[in-house]
Write a protein that holds these residues in place. Structure first.
Motif, short mmCIF file in Angstrom:
data_model
loop_
_atom_site.label_atom_id
_atom_site.label_comp_id
_atom_site.label_asym_id
_atom_site.label_seq_id
_atom_site.Cartn_x
_atom_site.Cartn_y
_atom_site.Cartn_z
N GLY A 13 12.49 -18.25 -5.68
CA GLY A 13 12.78 -17.12 -6.55
C GLY A 13 14.23 -16.74 -6.61
N GLU A 14 14.49 -15.82 -7.49
CA GLU A 14 15.82 -15.24 -7.64
C GLU A 14 15.86 -13.99 -6.77
OE1 GLU A 14 18.35 -16.62 -9.24
OE2 GLU A 14 17.03 -18.28 -9.72
N ALA A 15 16.46 -14.08 -5.65
CA ALA A 15 16.56 -12.98 -4.71
C ALA A 15 18.04 -12.69 -4.44
CB ALA A 15 15.85 -13.36 -3.42
N PRO A 16 18.33 -11.55 -3.82
CA PRO A 16 19.73 -11.24 -3.53
C PRO A 16 20.41 -12.32 -2.69
CG PRO A 16 18.34 -9.34 -3.12
CD PRO A 16 17.43 -10.49 -3.42
N LEU A 17 19.64 -12.99 -1.84
CA LEU A 17 20.18 -14.09 -1.02
C LEU A 17 19.57 -15.38 -1.52
CD1 LEU A 17 19.86 -12.40 2.46
CD2 LEU A 17 21.96 -12.74 1.16
N ILE A 18 20.34 -16.13 -2.24
CA ILE A 18 19.84 -17.35 -2.87
C ILE A 18 20.27 -18.56 -2.04
CG2 ILE A 18 19.95 -18.77 -4.95
CD1 ILE A 18 20.40 -16.19 -6.52
N PRO A 19 19.42 -19.53 -1.78
CA PRO A 19 18.03 -19.58 -2.25
C PRO A 19 17.10 -18.82 -1.31
CG PRO A 19 18.50 -21.58 -1.07
CD PRO A 19 19.79 -20.76 -1.08
N GLN A 20 16.05 -18.26 -1.87
CA GLN A 20 14.95 -17.70 -1.11
C GLN A 20 13.74 -18.55 -1.42
OE1 GLN A 20 14.31 -13.47 -1.21
NE2 GLN A 20 12.11 -13.71 -0.96
N ILE A 21 13.22 -19.19 -0.40
CA ILE A 21 12.13 -20.15 -0.58
C ILE A 21 10.92 -19.68 0.22
CG2 ILE A 21 11.40 -22.53 -0.22
CD1 ILE A 21 14.40 -23.27 -0.52
N GLU A 22 9.75 -19.69 -0.39
CA GLU A 22 8.52 -19.31 0.29
C GLU A 22 7.45 -20.38 0.04
OE1 GLU A 22 7.33 -15.36 -0.77
OE2 GLU A 22 9.19 -14.49 0.00
N ASP A 23 6.71 -20.68 1.09
CA ASP A 23 5.62 -21.65 1.03
C ASP A 23 4.35 -20.94 1.49
OD1 ASP A 23 4.13 -23.97 0.88
OD2 ASP A 23 4.91 -24.80 2.75
N TRP A 24 3.41 -20.71 0.58
CA TRP A 24 2.17 -20.00 0.87
C TRP A 24 1.03 -21.01 0.98
CZ3 TRP A 24 1.95 -15.50 -3.23
CH2 TRP A 24 3.11 -14.74 -3.12
N LYS A 25 0.18 -20.85 1.99
CA LYS A 25 -0.98 -21.72 2.19
C LYS A 25 -2.26 -20.88 2.27
CE LYS A 25 1.32 -25.60 3.47
NZ LYS A 25 1.75 -26.45 2.46
N PHE A 26 -3.22 -21.19 1.41
CA PHE A 26 -4.55 -20.61 1.53
C PHE A 26 -5.25 -21.38 2.64
CE2 PHE A 26 -5.26 -17.78 -2.14
CZ PHE A 26 -4.05 -17.96 -2.79
N VAL A 27 -5.36 -20.78 3.83
CA VAL A 27 -5.90 -21.51 4.98
C VAL A 27 -7.40 -21.30 5.16
CG1 VAL A 27 -3.70 -21.63 6.19
CG2 VAL A 27 -5.21 -19.66 6.58
N SER A 28 -7.97 -20.30 4.46
CA SER A 28 -9.40 -20.09 4.54
C SER A 28 -9.88 -19.38 3.27
CB SER A 28 -9.76 -19.23 5.76
OG SER A 28 -11.15 -19.01 5.83
N VAL A 29 -10.92 -19.95 2.67
CA VAL A 29 -11.57 -19.35 1.50
C VAL A 29 -13.08 -19.42 1.76
CG1 VAL A 29 -11.78 -19.34 -1.02
CG2 VAL A 29 -9.69 -20.24 0.05
N PRO A 30 -13.57 -18.54 2.63
CA PRO A 30 -14.99 -18.62 3.00
C PRO A 30 -15.95 -18.06 1.95
CG PRO A 30 -13.96 -16.81 4.15
CD PRO A 30 -12.86 -17.53 3.40
N ASP A 31 -15.40 -17.38 0.94
CA ASP A 31 -16.20 -16.72 -0.08
C ASP A 31 -15.33 -16.60 -1.33
OD1 ASP A 31 -18.67 -14.60 -0.42
OD2 ASP A 31 -16.87 -13.89 -1.43
#
Length: 95
Positions: A13-31
């Motif tokens: 994303g475009e954040a005040p401190l570039i680069p800002q990198i995020e890695d999201w993981k769906f680790v459980s989807v029980p429902d």
């Protein structure tokens, strides 16, 4: 219903401190209404991480003991204590 899917969201994303990198993981989807997400991020100053329950519901009132047990099991694998996480109540949010 227990999902075997593992989804990843990668955000740069475009954040005040570039680069800002995020890695999201769906680790459980029980429902279909409940999932647990862990994420890691970084910017030029700091590395950070977190986790949260994502749901179609505005709070945890309708979560079942079985789903919470699954989230405890999964988060423990990643060194996170589910019961020490902060709870957010989104009842005030506009539908």
């Amino acid at each position: 219903m227990k999902s075997k899917l593992k989804w990843t969201i990668y955000f740069k994303g475009e954040a005040p401190l570039i680069p800002q990198i995020e890695d999201w993981k769906f680790v459980s989807v029980p429902d279909p209404d409940w999932a647990f997400v862990l994420w890691c991020g970084s910017n030029p100053v700091v590395d950070y991480n977190g986790g949260y329950v994502i749901s179609r519901h505005r709070n945890l009132d309708l979560i079942t003991p079985e789903i919470e047990a699954e989230f405890r099991k999964v988060t423990e694998r990643f060194g996170v204590n589910y019961d020490e996480l902060c709870v957010s109540d989104n009842n005030h949010c506009i539908e």
